[in-house]
Enzyme design. Sequence first.
Site, PDB file in Angstrom:
ATOM      1  N   HIS A 177       0.822  -1.219   0.000  1.00 31.96           N
ATOM      2  CA  HIS A 177       0.000   0.000   0.000  1.00 31.96           C
ATOM      3  C   HIS A 177       0.856   1.269   0.000  1.00 31.96           C
ATOM      4  CE1 HIS A 177      -2.507  -3.147   1.838  1.00 31.96           C
ATOM      5  NE2 HIS A 177      -3.580  -2.448   1.548  1.00 31.96           N
TER       6      HIS A 177
ATOM      7  N   HIS B  90     -14.596  -3.055  -0.132  1.00 32.00           N
ATOM      8  CA  HIS B  90     -14.376  -1.822   0.634  1.00 32.00           C
ATOM      9  C   HIS B  90     -13.891  -0.706  -0.273  1.00 32.00           C
ATOM     10  CE1 HIS B  90     -10.376  -3.769   0.861  1.00 32.00           C
ATOM     11  NE2 HIS B  90      -9.817  -2.748   1.459  1.00 32.00           N
TER      12      HIS B  90
ATOM     13  N   GLU C 113      -8.565  -5.778  -4.047  1.00 34.07           N
ATOM     14  CA  GLU C 113      -7.677  -6.716  -3.331  1.00 34.07           C
ATOM     15  C   GLU C 113      -8.152  -8.157  -3.475  1.00 34.07           C
ATOM     16  OE1 GLU C 113      -6.115  -3.537   0.059  1.00 34.07           O
ATOM     17  OE2 GLU C 113      -7.576  -5.049   0.636  1.00 34.07           O
TER      18      GLU C 113
END
Length: 282
Positions: A59, A195, A242
Amino acid sequence: MAKILGGITTSHIPAVGHAVKNELHEDPYWKPFFDGYTKIHKWIGENKPDVVINIYNDHGLGFFLDQMPTFAIGAAHEYRNEDEGWGLPSLDPFPGHPELSWHIIESMVADEFDITSCQELAVDHGFVVPMQLFWPGAPHNPDMPRAIPISANTVQHPIPTLKRALDFGKALRKGIESFPEDLKVVVLGTGGLSHQLEGERAGFINKDFDKYCLDNIVHNPEVLTKITRHELVEKAGAQGTEFLMWMMMRGALGDDVTQITRNYHIPISNTASGTLLIECAQ
Ligand code: DHB
Ligand code: FE
């Protein structure tokens, strides 16, 4: 020869790192989440893997937008951890398995996957939170296997397709299973499920889509390769991409698999948290 025992998926939400640090396992908010790991701890205790292949998405700690490999494999003796901004305590380094790393890289490049090999790689929450979940006290849990991090780009478009992710896993399987030493290997897919952390849809969660992915990934992963990358962002949220890590993990397991446990909990922080343990026939 090395063999793959199975695969495990988990969300890698940084708030989990704080909950672990503050021992909130019995707290009403956290209990339904941590309860999803009981059967996995039992399975790990019974099977005792020697190596964990940890497929996660960096990230912004190991790579940044200026240099973003599509697929990167760690080939280091150890992997240091740092906090890239979530306030998590930095953990001691995680021991690697460079011989197996190089064998996998050789095998996958021969299979025409163009890998970025990393003889130094700092690992972020996407890697360390799952290690702490599965081997409490990591990296100081004596049962913790040596680790090989594999990071795929879910941050900077163009991201890989779901088909490419599944195919990556299939090539990874060939690389692992052709390693001459008797090693027991477990493969992790970390991140997801739906998300989105920023923008107009911040807080977006899609229970129906997550269920569709959970229902199909064990016995019918090929159907999920029909989802386009735009659809994935639309249906899972910007960070729900992801899910590609789950597809990479799944590709490494082959066809003869059994689901041992599954848990789904909404929300943990901003994320629909999903956990799955899939065992390979031996
Ligand atoms: C959250 C989820 C993530 O996957 C991540 O990398 C960072 C934060 C969250 O829900 O807070
Ligand atoms: Fe993430």
